[in-house]
Motif scaffolding. Structure first.
Motif, PDB file in Angstrom:
ATOM      1  N   TRP A  28      81.589 110.250  51.539  1.00 44.65           N
ATOM      2  CA  TRP A  28      82.025 109.473  52.383  1.00 44.65           C
ATOM      3  C   TRP A  28      81.233 108.085  52.085  1.00 44.65           C
ATOM      4  O   TRP A  28      81.843 106.814  52.328  1.00 44.65           O
ATOM      5  N   ILE A  29      80.157 107.723  51.293  1.00 45.63           N
ATOM      6  CA  ILE A  29      79.669 106.971  50.916  1.00 45.63           C
ATOM      7  C   ILE A  29      80.463 106.028  49.856  1.00 45.63           C
ATOM      8  O   ILE A  29      80.519 105.003  49.795  1.00 45.63           O
ATOM      9  N   ASP A  30      80.886 107.148  48.798  1.00 42.53           N
ATOM     10  CA  ASP A  30      81.848 106.461  47.939  1.00 42.53           C
ATOM     11  C   ASP A  30      83.111 105.505  48.667  1.00 42.53           C
ATOM     12  O   ASP A  30      83.505 104.468  48.197  1.00 42.53           O
ATOM     13  N   GLU A  31      83.525 106.412  49.739  1.00 44.78           N
ATOM     14  CA  GLU A  31      84.817 105.798  50.441  1.00 44.78           C
ATOM     15  C   GLU A  31      84.458 104.344  50.853  1.00 44.78           C
ATOM     16  O   GLU A  31      84.884 103.479  51.105  1.00 44.78           O
ATOM     17  N   ALA A  32      83.108 104.694  51.639  1.00 45.97           N
ATOM     18  CA  ALA A  32      82.651 103.240  52.243  1.00 45.97           C
ATOM     19  C   ALA A  32      82.426 102.077  51.272  1.00 45.97           C
ATOM     20  O   ALA A  32      82.870 100.988  51.572  1.00 45.97           O
ATOM     21  N   ILE A  33      82.040 102.529  50.184  1.00 41.73           N
ATOM     22  CA  ILE A  33      81.758 101.556  49.053  1.00 41.73           C
ATOM     23  C   ILE A  33      82.982 100.780  48.583  1.00 41.73           C
ATOM     24  O   ILE A  33      83.187  99.827  48.538  1.00 41.73           O
ATOM     25  N   LYS A  34      84.180 101.809  48.505  1.00 44.56           N
ATOM     26  CA  LYS A  34      85.245 101.364  48.142  1.00 44.56           C
ATOM     27  C   LYS A  34      85.965 100.320  49.063  1.00 44.56           C
ATOM     28  O   LYS A  34      86.375  99.172  48.824  1.00 44.56           O
ATOM     29  N   TRP A  35      85.651 100.360  50.403  1.00 45.08           N
ATOM     30  CA  TRP A  35      86.159  99.539  51.341  1.00 45.08           C
ATOM     31  C   TRP A  35      85.449  98.292  51.522  1.00 45.08           C
ATOM     32  O   TRP A  35      85.881  97.221  51.932  1.00 45.08           O
ATOM     33  N   LEU A  36      84.236  98.477  51.211  1.00 44.59           N
ATOM     34  CA  LEU A  36      83.357  97.307  51.122  1.00 44.59           C
ATOM     35  C   LEU A  36      83.741  96.330  49.848  1.00 44.59           C
ATOM     36  O   LEU A  36      83.888  95.065  50.447  1.00 44.59           O
ATOM     37  N   GLU A  37      84.086  97.012  48.988  1.00 43.61           N
ATOM     38  CA  GLU A  37      84.636  96.346  47.864  1.00 43.61           C
ATOM     39  C   GLU A  37      85.926  95.494  48.114  1.00 43.61           C
ATOM     40  O   GLU A  37      86.087  94.447  47.820  1.00 43.61           O
ATOM     41  N   ARG A  38      86.677  96.309  48.949  1.00 46.53           N
ATOM     42  CA  ARG A  38      87.962  95.445  49.329  1.00 46.53           C
ATOM     43  C   ARG A  38      87.647  94.211  50.276  1.00 46.53           C
ATOM     44  O   ARG A  38      88.387  93.184  50.067  1.00 46.53           O
ATOM     45  N   ALA A  39      86.833  94.584  50.942  1.00 43.76           N
ATOM     46  CA  ALA A  39      86.531  93.509  52.024  1.00 43.76           C
ATOM     47  C   ALA A  39      85.995  92.222  51.343  1.00 43.76           C
ATOM     48  O   ALA A  39      86.170  91.334  51.442  1.00 43.76           O
ATOM     49  N   MET A  40      85.114  92.473  50.217  1.00 41.91           N
ATOM     50  CA  MET A  40      84.584  91.282  49.244  1.00 41.91           C
ATOM     51  C   MET A  40      85.827  90.699  48.751  1.00 41.91           C
ATOM     52  O   MET A  40      85.631  89.252  48.629  1.00 41.91           O
ATOM     53  N   GLU A  41      86.608  91.524  48.052  1.00 41.27           N
ATOM     54  CA  GLU A  41      87.677  90.905  47.497  1.00 41.27           C
ATOM     55  C   GLU A  41      88.580  90.061  48.232  1.00 41.27           C
ATOM     56  O   GLU A  41      89.092  88.812  48.216  1.00 41.27           O
ATOM     57  N   ALA A  42      88.959  90.649  49.695  1.00 38.19           N
ATOM     58  CA  ALA A  42      89.597  89.767  50.805  1.00 38.19           C
ATOM     59  C   ALA A  42      88.740  88.592  51.306  1.00 38.19           C
ATOM     60  O   ALA A  42      89.447  87.493  51.411  1.00 38.19           O
ATOM     61  N   GLY A  43      87.493  88.651  51.185  1.00 36.75           N
ATOM     62  CA  GLY A  43      86.558  87.420  51.616  1.00 36.75           C
ATOM     63  C   GLY A  43      86.801  86.529  50.455  1.00 36.75           C
ATOM     64  O   GLY A  43      86.717  85.200  50.881  1.00 36.75           O
ATOM     65  N   CYS A  44      86.708  86.788  49.102  1.00 37.32           N
ATOM     66  CA  CYS A  44      86.767  85.794  48.165  1.00 37.32           C
ATOM     67  C   CYS A  44      88.033  85.091  48.082  1.00 37.32           C
ATOM     68  O   CYS A  44      88.189  84.121  47.867  1.00 37.32           O
ATOM     69  N   ARG A  45      89.294  85.863  48.211  1.00 35.65           N
ATOM     70  CA  ARG A  45      90.545  85.272  48.441  1.00 35.65           C
ATOM     71  C   ARG A  45      90.394  84.128  49.617  1.00 35.65           C
ATOM     72  O   ARG A  45      91.332  82.917  49.641  1.00 35.65           O
ATOM     73  N   ALA A  46      89.863  84.312  50.637  1.00 34.40           N
ATOM     74  CA  ALA A  46      90.011  83.658  51.722  1.00 34.40           C
ATOM     75  C   ALA A  46      89.084  82.503  51.774  1.00 34.40           C
ATOM     76  O   ALA A  46      89.121  81.614  52.825  1.00 34.40           O
ATOM     77  N   VAL A  47      88.205  82.055  50.684  1.00 32.90           N
ATOM     78  CA  VAL A  47      87.624  81.145  50.729  1.00 32.90           C
ATOM     79  C   VAL A  47      88.381  79.957  50.469  1.00 32.90           C
ATOM     80  O   VAL A  47      89.205  79.692  49.451  1.00 32.90           O
ATOM     81  N   VAL A  48      88.130  79.080  51.353  1.00 26.83           N
ATOM     82  CA  VAL A  48      88.783  77.441  51.043  1.00 26.83           C
ATOM     83  C   VAL A  48      87.700  76.616  50.967  1.00 26.83           C
ATOM     84  O   VAL A  48      86.691  76.384  51.658  1.00 26.83           O
ATOM     85  N   THR A  49      87.809  75.845  49.941  1.00 28.60           N
ATOM     86  CA  THR A  49      87.003  74.553  49.941  1.00 28.60           C
ATOM     87  C   THR A  49      87.330  73.230  50.736  1.00 28.60           C
ATOM     88  O   THR A  49      88.555  73.165  50.526  1.00 28.60           O
ATOM     89  N   VAL A  50      86.370  73.021  51.328  1.00 28.09           N
ATOM     90  CA  VAL A  50      86.616  71.705  52.046  1.00 28.09           C
ATOM     91  C   VAL A  50      85.988  70.495  51.656  1.00 28.09           C
ATOM     92  O   VAL A  50      84.597  70.739  50.883  1.00 28.09           O
TER      93      VAL A  50
END
Length: 74
Positions: A28-50
């Motif tokens: 279950w921890i391995d699965e949680a880590i995978k989802w956190l990595e996906r969240a970080m990837e999604a967050g990186c794509r969402a970064v907008v420089t103002v």
């Protein structure tokens, strides 16, 4: 709900499963880590420089990093 938030919710669900099911904790921890990595990837794509260097989504990525760090230490 955005993709990053959805991924964080999924990671939390797997973390809870790890707590509730000690026999399969590592799985279950391995699965949680995978989802956190996906969240970080999604967050990186969402970064907008103002102009002025203000990047509001950087803090959200840091929160995902902190959760990943916490989960891997347990």
């Amino acid at each position: 709900m955005d993709r990053r938030t959805a991924c964080l919710h999924q990671a939390d669900a797997f973390r809870e499963k790890a707590i509730a099911d000690p026999e399969h904790h590592d799985q279950w921890i391995d699965e949680a880590i995978k989802w956190l990595e996906r969240a970080m990837e999604a967050g990186c794509r969402a970064v907008v420089t103002v102009e002025g260097g203000d990047m509001p989504n950087v803090a959200r990525g840091a929160a995902a990093d902190a959760r990943l760090s916490l989960i891997t230490r347990q």
